[in-house]
Write a protein that holds these residues in place. Structure first.
Motif, PDB file in Angstrom:
ATOM      1  N   VAL A 178       0.840  -1.197   0.000  1.00  0.00           N
ATOM      2  CA  VAL A 178       0.000   0.000   0.000  1.00  0.00           C
ATOM      3  C   VAL A 178       0.880   1.254   0.000  1.00  0.00           C
ATOM      4  CG1 VAL A 178      -1.887  -1.200   1.181  1.00  0.00           C
ATOM      5  CG2 VAL A 178      -0.138  -0.035   2.543  1.00  0.00           C
ATOM      6  N   ASP A 179       0.208   2.403  -0.049  1.00  0.00           N
ATOM      7  CA  ASP A 179       0.877   3.711   0.051  1.00  0.00           C
ATOM      8  C   ASP A 179       1.900   3.913  -1.065  1.00  0.00           C
ATOM      9  OD1 ASP A 179      -0.626   4.042   2.343  1.00  0.00           O
ATOM     10  OD2 ASP A 179       1.000   3.489   3.705  1.00  0.00           O
ATOM     11  N   PHE A 180       1.485   3.655  -2.285  1.00  0.00           N
ATOM     12  CA  PHE A 180       2.365   3.891  -3.428  1.00  0.00           C
ATOM     13  C   PHE A 180       2.533   5.400  -3.657  1.00  0.00           C
ATOM     14  CE2 PHE A 180       1.390  -0.466  -4.230  1.00  0.00           C
ATOM     15  CZ  PHE A 180       2.378  -0.947  -5.070  1.00  0.00           C
ATOM     16  N   PRO A 181       3.747   5.853  -3.961  1.00  0.00           N
ATOM     17  CA  PRO A 181       3.913   7.263  -4.343  1.00  0.00           C
ATOM     18  C   PRO A 181       3.298   7.495  -5.710  1.00  0.00           C
ATOM     19  CG  PRO A 181       5.973   6.078  -4.593  1.00  0.00           C
ATOM     20  CD  PRO A 181       5.022   5.114  -3.946  1.00  0.00           C
ATOM     21  N   ILE A 182       2.637   8.623  -5.865  1.00  0.00           N
ATOM     22  CA  ILE A 182       2.014   8.930  -7.160  1.00  0.00           C
ATOM     23  C   ILE A 182       3.051   9.481  -8.142  1.00  0.00           C
ATOM     24  CG2 ILE A 182       0.381  10.477  -8.325  1.00  0.00           C
ATOM     25  CD1 ILE A 182      -1.550  10.064  -6.083  1.00  0.00           C
ATOM     26  N   TYR A 183       4.032  10.253  -7.616  1.00  0.00           N
ATOM     27  CA  TYR A 183       4.975  10.939  -8.505  1.00  0.00           C
ATOM     28  C   TYR A 183       6.410  10.486  -8.268  1.00  0.00           C
ATOM     29  CZ  TYR A 183       1.041  14.210  -8.965  1.00  0.00           C
ATOM     30  OH  TYR A 183      -0.183  14.766  -9.177  1.00  0.00           O
ATOM     31  N   ASP A 184       7.241  10.758  -9.277  1.00  0.00           N
ATOM     32  CA  ASP A 184       8.676  10.555  -9.176  1.00  0.00           C
ATOM     33  C   ASP A 184       9.344  11.677  -9.965  1.00  0.00           C
ATOM     34  OD1 ASP A 184      11.081   9.393  -8.505  1.00  0.00           O
ATOM     35  OD2 ASP A 184      11.063   7.975 -10.166  1.00  0.00           O
ATOM     36  N   ARG A 185      10.604  11.946  -9.617  1.00  0.00           N
ATOM     37  CA  ARG A 185      11.337  12.996 -10.319  1.00  0.00           C
ATOM     38  C   ARG A 185      12.490  12.376 -11.102  1.00  0.00           C
ATOM     39  NH1 ARG A 185      11.257  18.287  -9.016  1.00  0.00           N
ATOM     40  NH2 ARG A 185      10.653  17.827  -6.860  1.00  0.00           N
ATOM     41  N   VAL A 217       8.984  16.152 -12.940  1.00  0.00           N
ATOM     42  CA  VAL A 217       8.100  15.309 -12.138  1.00  0.00           C
ATOM     43  C   VAL A 217       7.094  14.643 -13.069  1.00  0.00           C
ATOM     44  CG1 VAL A 217       6.289  15.290 -10.379  1.00  0.00           C
ATOM     45  CG2 VAL A 217       8.346  16.667 -10.040  1.00  0.00           C
ATOM     46  N   ASP A 218       6.938  13.331 -12.909  1.00  0.00           N
ATOM     47  CA  ASP A 218       5.944  12.608 -13.702  1.00  0.00           C
ATOM     48  C   ASP A 218       5.324  11.532 -12.821  1.00  0.00           C
ATOM     49  OD1 ASP A 218       4.343  11.816 -15.793  1.00  0.00           O
ATOM     50  OD2 ASP A 218       6.009  11.567 -17.215  1.00  0.00           O
ATOM     51  N   PHE A 219       4.279  10.899 -13.348  1.00  0.00           N
ATOM     52  CA  PHE A 219       3.612   9.844 -12.592  1.00  0.00           C
ATOM     53  C   PHE A 219       4.525   8.633 -12.466  1.00  0.00           C
ATOM     54  CE2 PHE A 219      -0.101  12.123 -14.414  1.00  0.00           C
ATOM     55  CZ  PHE A 219      -0.718  12.477 -13.215  1.00  0.00           C
ATOM     56  N   GLN A 273      -3.919  10.470  -1.266  1.00  0.00           N
ATOM     57  CA  GLN A 273      -4.252  10.436   0.152  1.00  0.00           C
ATOM     58  C   GLN A 273      -4.191  11.871   0.687  1.00  0.00           C
ATOM     59  OE1 GLN A 273      -2.007   7.559   2.399  1.00  0.00           O
ATOM     60  NE2 GLN A 273      -2.120   6.002   0.781  1.00  0.00           N
ATOM     61  N   GLY A 274      -5.321  12.353   1.191  1.00  0.00           N
ATOM     62  CA  GLY A 274      -5.409  13.743   1.624  1.00  0.00           C
ATOM     63  C   GLY A 274      -6.110  14.634   0.616  1.00  0.00           C
ATOM     64  N   GLY A 275      -6.471  14.060  -0.547  1.00  0.00           N
ATOM     65  CA  GLY A 275      -7.239  14.824  -1.533  1.00  0.00           C
ATOM     66  C   GLY A 275      -6.471  16.005  -2.091  1.00  0.00           C
ATOM     67  N   MET A 276      -7.185  17.098  -2.356  1.00  0.00           N
ATOM     68  CA  MET A 276      -6.595  18.282  -2.973  1.00  0.00           C
ATOM     69  C   MET A 276      -5.488  18.872  -2.125  1.00  0.00           C
ATOM     70  SD  MET A 276      -6.677  20.265  -5.658  1.00  0.00           S
ATOM     71  CE  MET A 276      -8.283  20.440  -6.448  1.00  0.00           C
ATOM     72  N   ALA A 277      -5.643  18.846  -0.798  1.00  0.00           N
ATOM     73  CA  ALA A 277      -4.655  19.443   0.099  1.00  0.00           C
ATOM     74  C   ALA A 277      -3.294  18.775  -0.058  1.00  0.00           C
ATOM     75  CB  ALA A 277      -5.127  19.348   1.553  1.00  0.00           C
ATOM     76  N   ALA A 278      -3.278  17.473  -0.356  1.00  0.00           N
ATOM     77  CA  ALA A 278      -2.011  16.757  -0.489  1.00  0.00           C
ATOM     78  C   ALA A 278      -1.212  17.236  -1.692  1.00  0.00           C
ATOM     79  CB  ALA A 278      -2.270  15.258  -0.603  1.00  0.00           C
ATOM     80  N   LEU A 279      -1.893  17.802  -2.694  1.00  0.00           N
ATOM     81  CA  LEU A 279      -1.234  18.222  -3.924  1.00  0.00           C
ATOM     82  C   LEU A 279      -0.583  19.589  -3.806  1.00  0.00           C
ATOM     83  CD1 LEU A 279      -3.909  17.000  -6.505  1.00  0.00           C
ATOM     84  CD2 LEU A 279      -1.862  15.802  -5.705  1.00  0.00           C
ATOM     85  N   ASP A 280      -0.763  20.250  -2.668  1.00  0.00           N
ATOM     86  CA  ASP A 280      -0.165  21.582  -2.476  1.00  0.00           C
ATOM     87  C   ASP A 280       1.267  21.516  -1.954  1.00  0.00           C
ATOM     88  OD1 ASP A 280      -2.475  22.857  -3.314  1.00  0.00           O
ATOM     89  OD2 ASP A 280      -3.348  22.892  -1.297  1.00  0.00           O
ATOM     90  N   GLY A 281       1.702  20.344  -1.497  1.00  0.00           N
ATOM     91  CA  GLY A 281       3.049  20.219  -0.958  1.00  0.00           C
ATOM     92  C   GLY A 281       4.018  19.643  -1.978  1.00  0.00           C
ATOM     93  N   ASP A 282       5.072  19.001  -1.470  1.00  0.00           N
ATOM     94  CA  ASP A 282       6.081  18.373  -2.330  1.00  0.00           C
ATOM     95  C   ASP A 282       5.443  17.188  -3.039  1.00  0.00           C
ATOM     96  OD1 ASP A 282       8.198  17.037  -3.495  1.00  0.00           O
ATOM     97  OD2 ASP A 282       9.518  17.193  -1.758  1.00  0.00           O
TER      98      ASP A 282
END
Length: 631
Positions: free
Chosen positions: A474-481, A488-490, A499-508
């Protein structure tokens, strides 16, 4: 009487003695016992021994038959003599005396024998697959596959799912592999695609209000072949559910998978509790996101013990950012011979080798260094200070025998006994054990470390071969650099809900985890799935981070994006690979052994001669032109 048979070749028992019967099947084997001809007659269900002597009215015709001729015989059932009973087959107490015979289909000289266990090149087996499939092992594998699919279907219906079919001809949709494109005759210059998975359609089924969907779905991917993957097409148990969270999907698929493995696993142990392991921990502990948990070995980070040590290779390596040293414990592997063998394995994997330490018990007289011999003498006399000094040096002493545990090997000599002892204690190892070490940036060596872990577990007999061991990753990262471009790509499924919805996309972006999960079993990925990103605004933001604008997302995934704007429910699901499941249940190492008509390693169908060159008329009709490949 029926034109071809009154019974199958598995039906007859002692109760049929005296009956007149009709059987049809293939000549499995012919045996000439000095005027008596015995034929093992085989059909899909089993084997019956039939026989004739010169008194048979068709003896001359029977003498002509050869292996794999398809024949019909009429005859009388007779009991075998007690000493000739064959207890290995259901019909082993009887035989049939042939009164009449009809050749239904004669056979040319065989390119491969159906009787026996001879090995043939895969090219021969696939070219004459219809003969290969007559063999006992292949018949068993295909029956197993059919039974597994039927069991899956029943278990899904029992949980309130209904089966719906999705299109085979559709639009191109990236799923991590190349599409098979299909040119359109009615729309020149445009192409359909064969679906890599029913992903978008099953999500649209949820939007359409069908709460529980499943399908035994064909999927088409133009992939490079592997032993556990078909290069063209495969089948999966595909399912989707509305108004669910991740655990709901787990609770739904687990009894289906567990039940199938219990039903067809030949009595092997099937894990009832499935551990949930983060993708990060799986990479660290096992070097793989599909770990074989039958092997108890867990790798650990041991960087601190090598930083500033006398082993310059690792000490210098650790001065670079993002590097670490990992240890692979090897309980019972504490011999120089085994360590050298694993070192050779690493070299075959393209590494210069693996550092190692193994622990052995030695006496002071034989092995202690000159500068501590005086301490040894005092220790023998029970001097407590001497014993404490030995402990500080890294030696574990048995006061009864005055023997101590020594860390051996070139690496141990470089780092000294104290650091080696700290490593041993961290790894929980003892006399007779070993540890192997790899270093660098984890992504560069994790896969090799994982293979070495598997090799060590198998070589030392630590892997429990009588078990199906499951774990959710579980808990796969969505992005990689990308390290070279910085882009940055998927890294994994772009349609997973962060995980965390829209708020999670505001960070790293590299910290964003998805509600994505895989099921690992015995070193294979059997199931993959996710809770879906069903909110357009979150989807647009997720793709924007990876460099895909709103217009491109709408162009490539317009049908699904549009649907999500009309009251899409939260939903999720998964897909289980049927071919791999059957491969495990059948104890096969190659997936082609459980697929009825597979392609070869070059994605060729040797039996049907595919792929083939199209006719010019076909190309003209499709407005296409084939460009010759330059040598």
């Amino acid at each position: 009487m029926h034109a071809y048979r009154s019974h199958t070749c598995a039906d007859l028992t002692k109760a049929n003695v005296g009956d007149t019967v009709r059987l049809s099947g293939w000549v499995h084997r012919v045996r000439d016992h000095g005027g008596l001809l015995f034929i093992d007659l085989r059909d899909h269900y089993g084997i019956t021994q039939v026989m004739a002597d010169p008194d048979s009215p068709v003896f001359a015709e029977i003498e002509k038959v050869r292996s794999e001729w398809c024949i019909r015989i009429d005859g009388n059932v007779m009991a075998r003599d007690e000493g000739l009973v064959n207890a290995k087959i259901p019909t082993g107490e009887v035989e049939v005396f042939i009164r009449d015979i009809e050749v239904l289909g004669a056979s040319k000289e065989l390119p491969l024998m159906v009787f026996g266990d001879q090995e043939y090149p895969e090219e021969t087996r696939l070219k004459y697959r219809y003969l290969d499939l007559r063999r006992e092992a292949m018949q068993a594998n295909m029956k197993l596959r059919s039974d597994v699919v039927a069991s899956m279907r029943k278990r899904m219906w029992d949980q309130g799912f209904r089966e719906y079919q999705t299109p085979i001809i559709t639009a191109s949709s990236p799923e991590g592999a190349r599409d098979f494109l299909v040119p359109s005759r009615l729309h020149p210059g445009k192409f359909y695609a064969l679906p890599q998975a029913p992903q978008q359609f099953k999500q649209l089924i949820m939007v359409s209000g069908f709460d529980k969907y499943f399908q035994i779905a064909p999927c088409f991917r133009d992939e490079d072949p592997r032993a556990d993957r078909s290069p063209t097409d495969f089948y999966q148990l595909d399912l989707e559910m509305s108004f669910v969270e991740q655990q709901d999907v787990f609770d739904t698929i687990q009894p289906v998978i567990t039940g199938v493995f219990e039903e067809f696993g030949k009595g092997r142990n099937v894990d009832q509790t499935w551990e949930q392991i983060s993708y990060k921990d799986a990479a660290l502990w096992y070097g793989s996101d599909k770990p074989d948990l039958r092997n108890p070995i867990k790798m650990q980070v041991v960087s601190d013990h090598f930083a500033g040590s006398g082993f310059a290779i690792f000490a210098t390596l650790l001065e670079q950012d993002g590097t670490e040293i990992r240890a692979i414990p090897a309980p019972t592997g504490g011999s120089r011979k085994f360590c050298d063998r694993m070192n050779a394995f690493a070299q075959k994997e393209g590494l210069p080798g693996m550092g190692y330490i193994f622990w052995r018990e030695v006496s002071f007289e034989d092995h202690i260094d000159e500068d501590v011999k005086e301490l040894a003498t005092l220790a023998k006399l029970g001097d407590s200070q001497a014993l404490e000094k030995f402990a500080k040096l890294g030696y574990q002493i048995d006061q009864a025998t005055m023997k101590f545990m020594e860390a051996a090997g070139p690496l141990a000599k470089n780092i000294g006994p104290k650091r080696a002892e700290e490593i041993r204690q961290q790894l929980g190892l003892n006399v007779g054990d070993a540890a192997f070490f790899l270093g660098g940036k984890p992504k560069a060596f994790e896969a090799v470390a994982g293979r070495a872990r598997n090799e060590i577990g198998n070589e030392l007999g630590l892997t429990d071969l009588n078990r199906f061991a499951f774990a959710w990753i579980v808990d796969f990262p969505i992005y990689d650099r990308d390290e070279e471009t910085g882009k940055v790509d998927f890294e994994h499924n772009p349609f997973s809900m962060p995980q965390g919805g829209m708020a999670a996309l505001d960070g790293d972006p590299l910290d964003v985890l998805g509600f994505q999960y895989d099921l690992a079993c015995n070193g294979y990925e059997l199931v993959s799935g996710a809770i879906r990103n069903h909110k357009p605004e979150i989807m647009f933001k997720a793709f924007e981070i990876a460099g895909y604008g709103k217009d491109e997302v709408e162009k490539r995934f317009g049908g699904m994006v549009n649907a999500f704007q009309y009251g899409a429910p939260p939903h999720g699901g998964c897909a289980a690979g049927i071919d791999r499941i059957v491969m495990l249940l059948a104890d096969e190492a190659n997936i082609r052994e459980v697929i009825m008509f597979p392609m070869n390693q070059r994605a060729e169908d040797l039996m049907m001669n595919a792929p083939s060159e199209p006719q010019n008329e076909q190309l003209r009709e499709l407005h296409l032109r084939a460009i010759p490949v330059e040598d």
